[in-house]
Design an enzyme around this catalytic site. Sequence first.
Site, PDB file in Angstrom:
ATOM      1  N   ASP A  48      38.044  35.168  52.340  1.00 15.30           N
ATOM      2  CA  ASP A  48      37.342  36.427  52.678  1.00 15.30           C
ATOM      3  C   ASP A  48      35.954  36.135  52.932  1.00 15.30           C
ATOM      4  O   ASP A  48      35.478  35.305  52.576  1.00 15.30           O
ATOM      5  CB  ASP A  48      37.756  37.579  51.972  1.00 15.30           C
ATOM      6  CG  ASP A  48      37.903  37.109  50.289  1.00 15.30           C
ATOM      7  OD1 ASP A  48      36.869  36.599  50.157  1.00 15.30           O
ATOM      8  OD2 ASP A  48      38.523  37.884  49.954  1.00 15.30           O
ATOM      9  N   ASP A  50      32.340  37.958  52.230  1.00  9.41           N
ATOM     10  CA  ASP A  50      31.987  39.226  51.512  1.00  9.41           C
ATOM     11  C   ASP A  50      30.551  38.987  51.794  1.00  9.41           C
ATOM     12  O   ASP A  50      29.554  37.928  52.185  1.00  9.41           O
ATOM     13  CB  ASP A  50      31.817  38.699  49.740  1.00  9.41           C
ATOM     14  CG  ASP A  50      33.217  38.981  49.538  1.00  9.41           C
ATOM     15  OD1 ASP A  50      34.049  39.516  49.884  1.00  9.41           O
ATOM     16  OD2 ASP A  50      33.522  38.202  48.374  1.00  9.41           O
ATOM     17  N   ASP A 130      27.774  33.500  38.515  1.00  8.19           N
ATOM     18  CA  ASP A 130      28.485  32.559  37.630  1.00  8.19           C
ATOM     19  C   ASP A 130      27.959  31.379  37.585  1.00  8.19           C
ATOM     20  O   ASP A 130      27.289  30.544  36.725  1.00  8.19           O
ATOM     21  CB  ASP A 130      29.959  32.664  37.011  1.00  8.19           C
ATOM     22  CG  ASP A 130      30.729  32.672  38.353  1.00  8.19           C
ATOM     23  OD1 ASP A 130      30.373  32.401  39.550  1.00  8.19           O
ATOM     24  OD2 ASP A 130      31.964  32.878  38.218  1.00  8.19           O
TER      25      ASP A 130
HETATM   26  P1  ATP Z   1      37.868  33.231  45.912  1.00 13.01           P
HETATM   27  O1  ATP Z   1      37.593  34.572  46.381  1.00 13.01           O
HETATM   28  O2  ATP Z   1      38.028  32.211  46.685  1.00 13.01           O
HETATM   29  O3  ATP Z   1      38.782  33.327  44.670  1.00 13.01           O
HETATM   30  P2  ATP Z   1      34.964  33.665  44.651  1.00 13.01           P
HETATM   31  O4  ATP Z   1      33.939  32.772  44.497  1.00 13.01           O
HETATM   32  O5  ATP Z   1      34.844  34.410  46.123  1.00 13.01           O
HETATM   33  O6  ATP Z   1      36.206  32.825  44.796  1.00 13.01           O
HETATM   34  P3  ATP Z   1      35.502  36.155  43.636  1.00 13.01           P
HETATM   35  O7  ATP Z   1      36.099  36.421  42.197  1.00 13.01           O
HETATM   36  O8  ATP Z   1      35.939  36.887  44.757  1.00 13.01           O
HETATM   37  O9  ATP Z   1      35.372  34.627  43.792  1.00 13.01           O
HETATM   38  O10 ATP Z   1      34.094  36.438  43.296  1.00 13.01           O
HETATM   39  C1  ATP Z   1      33.227  36.576  44.294  1.00 13.01           C
HETATM   40  C2  ATP Z   1      31.601  36.155  43.792  1.00 13.01           C
HETATM   41  O11 ATP Z   1      31.235  37.015  42.917  1.00 13.01           O
HETATM   42  C3  ATP Z   1      31.455  34.729  43.074  1.00 13.01           C
HETATM   43  O12 ATP Z   1      31.510  33.558  44.281  1.00 13.01           O
HETATM   44  C4  ATP Z   1      30.620  34.874  42.297  1.00 13.01           C
HETATM   45  O13 ATP Z   1      29.308  34.399  42.834  1.00 13.01           O
HETATM   46  C5  ATP Z   1      30.613  36.307  41.769  1.00 13.01           C
HETATM   47  N1  ATP Z   1      31.287  36.369  40.467  1.00 13.01           N
HETATM   48  C6  ATP Z   1      32.638  36.520  40.269  1.00 13.01           C
HETATM   49  N2  ATP Z   1      33.031  36.907  39.150  1.00 13.01           N
HETATM   50  C7  ATP Z   1      31.927  36.525  38.457  1.00 13.01           C
HETATM   51  C8  ATP Z   1      31.747  36.661  37.128  1.00 13.01           C
HETATM   52  N3  ATP Z   1      32.899  36.839  36.062  1.00 13.01           N
HETATM   53  N4  ATP Z   1      30.523  36.370  36.644  1.00 13.01           N
HETATM   54  C9  ATP Z   1      29.514  36.103  37.434  1.00 13.01           C
HETATM   55  N5  ATP Z   1      29.839  36.090  38.617  1.00 13.01           N
HETATM   56  C10 ATP Z   1      30.809  36.471  39.203  1.00 13.01           C
HETATM   57 MG    MG Z   2      36.166  36.200  46.879  1.00 12.13          MG
END
Ligand code: ATP
Ligand code: MG
Length: 419
Positions: A48, A50, A130
């Site tokens: 997705d 964001d 993170d």
């Molecule tokens: P995907 O959507 O493919 O699972 P993602 O990296 O987008 O991977 P998400 O859980 O959707 O993961 O989180 C979006 C963003 O928010 C991450 O890329 C990261 O920058 C931030 N993020 C998410 N969870 C945390 C956390 N626990 N601590 C710090 N930053 C976080």
């Molecule tokens: Mg995501």
Amino acid sequence: MRFPPAVLQSPAAREAIRIIERLRDGGYFAVLAGGCVRDALLGRTPKDFDVATDATPESVQRVFGKRHTIAFGASFGVIGVLPPRQRDVERERLVPTEVATFRADGTYSDGRRPDHVTYGTAEADATRRDFTINGLFYDPTSDEILDYVDGITDLQAMHLRTIGDPDRRFDEDKLRMLRAVRFVTTLGLSVEPSTLAAIRQHADSLAVVSGERIGAEMRRVMCQADAVRGLRLLVDTGLYQQVWPQLELANWAKLQFCWERLQLQCFETAMATTLLVLHRNASDAVRDLKKLTQQWKLSTAEQRAISAAIDLAPKIIDCADMPWSMLQPLLVNRDIEVIVAAAQAIAEDRAGIERARVELQREPALLDPPPLLSGDDLIGMGIAPGPHFRSWLDQIRCLQLDNELRTHDDAVAWVRRQA
Ligand code: ATP
Ligand code: MG
């Protein structure tokens, strides 16, 4: 590193860019953020797109109009923006795009989430994330990547590294340790040494994270071709004690060998295969599954399919010479795909699986013919309900499947002979 332009052609990406441009027209700054930038730069298709912006949630709602927004997580600054017309939602299957206000997380005292959220600059928003690979922004209007955290260097080296001191970052939010395992497994990264050392040091404190969130991460780990690497990392870091203690028993060479034969890459087959390899007998595997079901909050359907595969995969492996009346009930199991896939992964001898696959090609009427006789038919014949009822119906079904009874009348005559 250039952001690959082709990624911006998908409907979801075009929708995110529309939102970014609208926010710009309103005098705000907005960019693509986090996972989508990481995935695009790795040549993967983002799940997705964001958006992150300096507009407050209220301003985002004002720009798009209340009717076109959903206050997703307004308390932590996330607004869902809907596509302009319902038609687009239907035609392009668009879901709301998440628009998050740049924020600077304050202190963490429960090991799970910040005590309060304050809005901040793009740079502050990057550094509260993170891992460095997750801290990148892309500005589609200037075609620039904004890298405040040295994420590009780590992406190029395929390194997973926390933003800032790993000790502090895992102390703040324990779930990040399991996210690390997930990113390593899904993206094929290696963990930078000080990040790895900090996970080892904090592993026990994963206990404060809810089983449900652990389960959500584990679903993603288990669905990967490289899942065994993730499981080994769990053991290597000590996280397994909070996630899946029985992994301690694993014979990794055997698990890897089976994994390579796993054709259906889904959570249920992955779990069944791992449990079957991990445990010497089915009852130990089922006991382990019960614990995980409770802890990870597996759904009824997941639990059903996994336990069916634990129970029936060994039978499928041995089915080469089985009478049809014994095999047929296995093949009409609703989870048969999971069962056969798990059997295929663990089988030493393939004859049973090959037979099962051939039989599964039968036309529906031959695979699962309607019964010749029902309980109502027995009652209609004046037979009083009792324990023999079920047993007779079962025997008739077996005789039908083995072609010894062919018609309703054959079945009736058979009952008359028993009564
Ligand atoms: P995907 O959507 O493919 O699972 P993602 O990296 O987008 O991977 P998400 O859980 O959707 O993961 O989180 C979006 C963003 O928010 C991450 O890329 C990261 O920058 C931030 N993020 C998410 N969870 C945390 C956390 N626990 N601590 C710090 N930053 C976080
Ligand atoms: Mg995501």
